[in-house]
Design a protein around this motif. Structure first.
Motif, PDB file in Angstrom:
ATOM      1  N   ALA A 144      10.441   4.240  -1.736  1.00 45.13           N
ATOM      2  CA  ALA A 144      10.922   2.865  -1.861  1.00 45.13           C
ATOM      3  C   ALA A 144      10.415   2.040  -0.675  1.00 45.13           C
ATOM      4  O   ALA A 144      10.029   2.592   0.360  1.00 45.13           O
ATOM      5  CB  ALA A 144      12.445   2.859  -1.908  1.00 45.13           C
ATOM      6  N   PRO A 145      10.397   0.696  -0.808  1.00 43.31           N
ATOM      7  CA  PRO A 145       9.934  -0.146   0.306  1.00 43.31           C
ATOM      8  C   PRO A 145      10.633   0.229   1.613  1.00 43.31           C
ATOM      9  O   PRO A 145      11.859   0.365   1.661  1.00 43.31           O
ATOM     10  CB  PRO A 145      10.293  -1.558  -0.151  1.00 43.31           C
ATOM     11  N   GLY A 163      -8.483  -2.126  -8.905  1.00 39.00           N
ATOM     12  CA  GLY A 163      -8.770  -3.216  -7.993  1.00 39.00           C
ATOM     13  C   GLY A 163      -7.621  -3.629  -7.095  1.00 39.00           C
ATOM     14  O   GLY A 163      -7.719  -4.643  -6.396  1.00 39.00           O
ATOM     15  N   HIS A 164      -6.533  -2.857  -7.089  1.00 40.77           N
ATOM     16  CA  HIS A 164      -5.379  -3.197  -6.264  1.00 40.77           C
ATOM     17  C   HIS A 164      -5.492  -2.537  -4.893  1.00 40.77           C
ATOM     18  O   HIS A 164      -5.822  -1.349  -4.786  1.00 40.77           O
ATOM     19  CB  HIS A 164      -4.085  -2.762  -6.947  1.00 40.77           C
ATOM     20  N   LEU A 165      -5.193  -3.296  -3.838  1.00 41.68           N
ATOM     21  CA  LEU A 165      -5.194  -2.758  -2.492  1.00 41.68           C
ATOM     22  C   LEU A 165      -3.905  -1.983  -2.269  1.00 41.68           C
ATOM     23  O   LEU A 165      -2.808  -2.518  -2.497  1.00 41.68           O
ATOM     24  CB  LEU A 165      -5.311  -3.893  -1.469  1.00 41.68           C
ATOM     25  N   MET A 166      -4.013  -0.729  -1.855  1.00 44.15           N
ATOM     26  CA  MET A 166      -2.828   0.095  -1.654  1.00 44.15           C
ATOM     27  C   MET A 166      -1.974  -0.469  -0.530  1.00 44.15           C
ATOM     28  O   MET A 166      -2.474  -0.970   0.478  1.00 44.15           O
ATOM     29  CB  MET A 166      -3.220   1.535  -1.335  1.00 44.15           C
ATOM     30  N   SER A 167      -0.665  -0.372  -0.698  1.00 47.57           N
ATOM     31  CA  SER A 167       0.274  -0.848   0.308  1.00 47.57           C
ATOM     32  C   SER A 167       0.225   0.013   1.562  1.00 47.57           C
ATOM     33  O   SER A 167       0.292  -0.498   2.686  1.00 47.57           O
ATOM     34  CB  SER A 167       1.694  -0.839  -0.287  1.00 47.57           C
ATOM     35  N   VAL A 168       0.070   1.308   1.375  1.00 49.62           N
ATOM     36  CA  VAL A 168       0.099   2.267   2.473  1.00 49.62           C
ATOM     37  C   VAL A 168      -1.315   2.486   3.023  1.00 49.62           C
ATOM     38  O   VAL A 168      -2.276   2.618   2.255  1.00 49.62           O
ATOM     39  CB  VAL A 168       0.682   3.611   1.979  1.00 49.62           C
ATOM     40  N   GLY A 183       8.310  -2.721   4.608  1.00 48.16           N
ATOM     41  CA  GLY A 183       7.887  -3.424   3.401  1.00 48.16           C
ATOM     42  C   GLY A 183       6.913  -2.656   2.537  1.00 48.16           C
ATOM     43  O   GLY A 183       6.765  -2.956   1.355  1.00 48.16           O
ATOM     44  N   THR A 184       6.220  -1.650   3.105  1.00 53.03           N
ATOM     45  CA  THR A 184       5.264  -0.881   2.310  1.00 53.03           C
ATOM     46  C   THR A 184       5.998   0.150   1.459  1.00 53.03           C
ATOM     47  O   THR A 184       7.103   0.581   1.780  1.00 53.03           O
ATOM     48  CB  THR A 184       4.226  -0.177   3.192  1.00 53.03           C
ATOM     49  N   ARG A 185       5.356   0.546   0.384  1.00 50.75           N
ATOM     50  CA  ARG A 185       5.970   1.466  -0.567  1.00 50.75           C
ATOM     51  C   ARG A 185       4.898   2.308  -1.231  1.00 50.75           C
ATOM     52  O   ARG A 185       3.698   2.025  -1.104  1.00 50.75           O
ATOM     53  CB  ARG A 185       6.732   0.678  -1.637  1.00 50.75           C
ATOM     54  N   LEU A 186       5.338   3.321  -1.963  1.00 49.21           N
ATOM     55  CA  LEU A 186       4.433   4.132  -2.766  1.00 49.21           C
ATOM     56  C   LEU A 186       5.058   4.286  -4.143  1.00 49.21           C
ATOM     57  O   LEU A 186       6.147   4.846  -4.285  1.00 49.21           O
ATOM     58  CB  LEU A 186       4.224   5.509  -2.110  1.00 49.21           C
ATOM     59  N   SER A 187       4.389   3.755  -5.148  1.00 49.70           N
ATOM     60  CA  SER A 187       4.949   3.757  -6.498  1.00 49.70           C
ATOM     61  C   SER A 187       5.012   5.173  -7.062  1.00 49.70           C
ATOM     62  O   SER A 187       4.311   6.088  -6.602  1.00 49.70           O
ATOM     63  CB  SER A 187       4.123   2.855  -7.409  1.00 49.70           C
ATOM     64  N   LEU A 188       5.853   5.350  -8.065  1.00 57.56           N
ATOM     65  CA  LEU A 188       6.014   6.656  -8.690  1.00 57.56           C
ATOM     66  C   LEU A 188       4.680   7.157  -9.243  1.00 57.56           C
ATOM     67  O   LEU A 188       3.962   6.424  -9.923  1.00 57.56           O
ATOM     68  CB  LEU A 188       7.042   6.587  -9.813  1.00 57.56           C
TER      69      LEU A 188
END
Length: 217
Positions: free
Chosen positions: A194-195, A58-63, A129-134
């Motif tokens: 990273a952000p 349910g999380h909106l992706m940052s990218v 400010g956007t990022r992509l988690s591991l």
């Protein structure tokens, strides 16, 4: 696209950095064809616009992202998967531009993976400010093929770890035109971004565009 343009890219980019077993960083590899890549990416986005997808949790992706090729990567409440249809337009994803396909093949060959023929390209848009988690790229059926990742626009800090999430990732600064290729022993390495820092790129403004080529089937 003529072969001499790619040959020029290789000559203009002597730096080939081994970053892990089966992973290489090709500095400035796509600079000679940057305009063609950007134009082709804009054509893809015109057909299938960028969107921020929702994860199964349910999380909106940052990218923001879109796709081109025979398959596109999507995520929603049902899970992560590849699909031949863009759920937003109801039509097949845009065809992969020849300049994309040729670039991916050439870069993979430089990385030690000859004969790469991607059937999916993820087009990601990063803004400050956007990022992509591991994460691991493991939704594909073919783990023998490498991943080819192209950076355009703003610089980013690429995180490249090991086969376990707890492995501490190394940090690499990627600038416009850089390509990372990984496969073999590193195919399932955890990686992320990273952000993104504030900045302004001459061609793409306040954004970074990342092209990620994969062999899905």
């Amino acid at each position: 696209m003529t072969a001499d343009l790619f040959d020029s890219a290789a000559e203009a980019q002597p730096s080939r950095e081994e970053i892990a077993d089966g992973a290489v960083l090709l500095r400035g590899f796509v600079r000679p064809i940057e305009s063609e890549l950007i134009e082709a990416a804009r054509a893809v986005v015109t057909q299938s616009p960028f969107r921020r997808m929702t994860t199964p949790g349910g999380h909106l992706m940052s990218v923001a992202m879109t796709n081109c090729g025979e398959r596109g990567w999507i995520t929603d409440h049902t899970g992560y998967r590849y699909d031949p249809i863009d759920p937003r337009t109801g039509a097949p994803w845009p065809a992969m531009p020849p300049v994309f396909r040729d670039l991916a093949r050439r870069a993979a060959e430089q990385g030690g993976f000859a004969g790469f023929s991607p059937d999916a390209c993820l087009v990601n848009r990063y803004e400050p400010g956007t990022r992509l988690s591991l994460h691991q790229d493991k939704d594909e059926l073919d783990y023998l093929a490498p991943i080819v990742s192209v950076s355009l626009g703003l610089a980013a800090t690429f995180l490249f770890g090991g086969l376990a999430r707890t492995d501490k990732p190394r940090r690499f600064r990627l600038v416009h035109g850089d390509v990372v290729v990984w496969g073999g022993p590193s195919r399932l390495a955890y990686h992320g971004v990273a952000p993104l820092a504030e900045g302004e790129h001459a061609l793409l403004g306040r954004r970074r565009i990342n092209l990620t080529f994969r062999k899905v089937l």
